[in-house]
Design an enzyme around this catalytic site. Structure first.
Site, short mmCIF file in Angstrom:
data_model
loop_
_atom_site.label_atom_id
_atom_site.label_comp_id
_atom_site.label_asym_id
_atom_site.label_seq_id
_atom_site.Cartn_x
_atom_site.Cartn_y
_atom_site.Cartn_z
N LYS A 201 0.81 -1.22 0.00
CA LYS A 201 0.00 0.00 0.00
C LYS A 201 0.85 1.27 0.00
CE LYS A 201 -4.34 -1.98 1.28
NZ LYS A 201 -5.37 -2.25 2.27
N ARG A 241 -3.76 -10.12 4.75
CA ARG A 241 -4.14 -10.17 3.33
C ARG A 241 -2.97 -9.64 2.50
NH1 ARG A 241 -6.07 -6.83 -0.59
NH2 ARG A 241 -7.68 -7.62 -1.96
N1 HH2 Z 1 -7.35 -3.86 0.60
C1 HH2 Z 1 -7.63 -3.85 -0.73
C2 HH2 Z 1 -8.73 -4.56 -1.22
N2 HH2 Z 1 -9.52 -5.29 -0.39
N3 HH2 Z 1 -10.03 -6.09 1.76
C3 HH2 Z 1 -9.77 -6.11 3.07
N4 HH2 Z 1 -10.53 -6.85 3.90
N5 HH2 Z 1 -8.72 -5.41 3.62
C4 HH2 Z 1 -7.89 -4.64 2.85
O1 HH2 Z 1 -6.97 -4.00 3.40
C5 HH2 Z 1 -8.15 -4.59 1.44
C6 HH2 Z 1 -9.25 -5.33 0.92
C7 HH2 Z 1 -6.75 -3.08 -1.66
O2 HH2 Z 1 -5.74 -3.87 -2.21
P1 HH2 Z 1 -5.75 -4.58 -3.66
O3 HH2 Z 1 -6.88 -5.56 -3.76
O4 HH2 Z 1 -4.44 -5.16 -3.94
O5 HH2 Z 1 -5.90 -3.39 -4.69
P2 HH2 Z 1 -7.10 -2.91 -5.58
O6 HH2 Z 1 -8.17 -2.46 -4.66
O7 HH2 Z 1 -6.49 -1.80 -6.41
O8 HH2 Z 1 -7.56 -4.07 -6.42
#
Ligand code: HH2
Length: 284
Positions: A201, A241
């Protein structure tokens, strides 16, 4: 028990760190199976990016992205569905998902109806604008208070498995994120299993770079990702995660092993080779 690792599979063109890598369903399933082989206990499938500034994805498109991937992975590993849309959640559960990962924190009643576990995450605002000017009087009290209230309501509504997640990076400054990490034991003390997602992040990019320059890119955030996952596990989180499953499983095994006293005649009893538990060799 070492903390569990949730591996991320983003079936999106625009996720901030792996966008476009797994848009093809076969590639997404293969990646999810590889994360399971590396030791992920859960694979989190998402079809809509929630990065700061992201635009919403139409429901039909999100369904098209995630349902075949959930169906392909569910026979092999526990699957969670990362969505805020009730119809996508329902279709993913039909396809085999057993955990609803809900960044909106609003789908507890739906999880009860579907008979699946629920992750309630805190977010201030929504992804298109959430990072413009996040403000709290007391970030820890507000975030953890929100999670306590939603988790209790979900339990009352009949959700047996409720996870709470502080939502690192979702409507939070660097200082807010660090405060929430510092006070994680207070969240753990509520009595619900805690999930934390710091992987790659933006705040890690800022911490890794010269303060006067641009943040380090997602590809340079592995050390910060593993360090903060380790911090979370040592603070009592039950699951982290992450995108980098193999490295995080190593950290989880280490936290589990160093957290118990094996005594003078001990020695390492488990290992992280290929995500399997193995006996220690004699390398010391
Ligand atoms: N962070 C992201 C997405 N989903 N769900 C939970 N429970 N907790 C988190 O911290 C969280 C989440 C963001 O990360 P990522 O899926 O890699 O990115 P993007 O939203 O750009 O797909």
């Amino acid at each position: 028990m070492p903390a569990a690792v949730m591996g991320v599979v983003n079936v999106t063109p625009d996720s901030f760190s792996d966008g476009g890598h797994f848009l093809d369903p076969d590639a997404a399933v293969a990646h999810g199976r590889e994360l399971a082989r590396q030791g992920a206990a859960v694979v989190d499938v998402g079809g809509e990016s929630s990065r700061p500034g992201a635009s919403p994805v139409p429901e039909a498109e999100e369904l098209r992205r995630v349902v075949p991937v959930v169906r392909g992975l569910a026979p092999h590993v526990r699957v969670s569905i990362d969505t805020v849309k009730p119809a996508v959640a329902a279709a993913a559960v039909e396809a085999g998902a057993t955990l609803l990962n809900d960044i909106s924190g609003a789908l507890g009643p739906l999880a009860a109806e579907l008979g699946v576990g629920w992750v309630v995450m805190h977010m201030q605002g929504t992804p298109p604008t959430m990072q413009e000017d996040p403000r709290y009087d007391d970030v820890v009290a507000e975030v953890y208070g929100f999670l306590a209230e939603r988790a209790a309501a979900a339990r009352r509504a009949g959700v047996e498995e409720v996870w709470v997640d502080p939502g690192i990076g979702f409507g939070k400054t660097l200082g807010h994120n660090l405060s929430l990490l510092h006070h994680l034991p207070d969240l753990v003390a509520l009595g619900y299993p805690v999930l934390v997602g710091t992987s790659r992040k933006g705040f890690l990019g800022r911490l890794a770079a010269d303060p006067s320059g641009p943040p380090a890119p997602p590809s340079d955030r592995l050390a910060g990702s593993v360090a903060t996952a380790t911090w979370a596990m040592l603070s009592g989180a039950s699951m982290v995660r992450v995108h980098d499953v193999a490295a995080t499983v190593q950290a989880a095994v280490l936290v589990g092993e160093a957290g118990r006293d094996v005594g003078a005649v001990g020695g390492r009893t488990t290992g992280w080779r290929d995500g399997q538990t193995v006996s220690a060799g004699g390398e010391g």
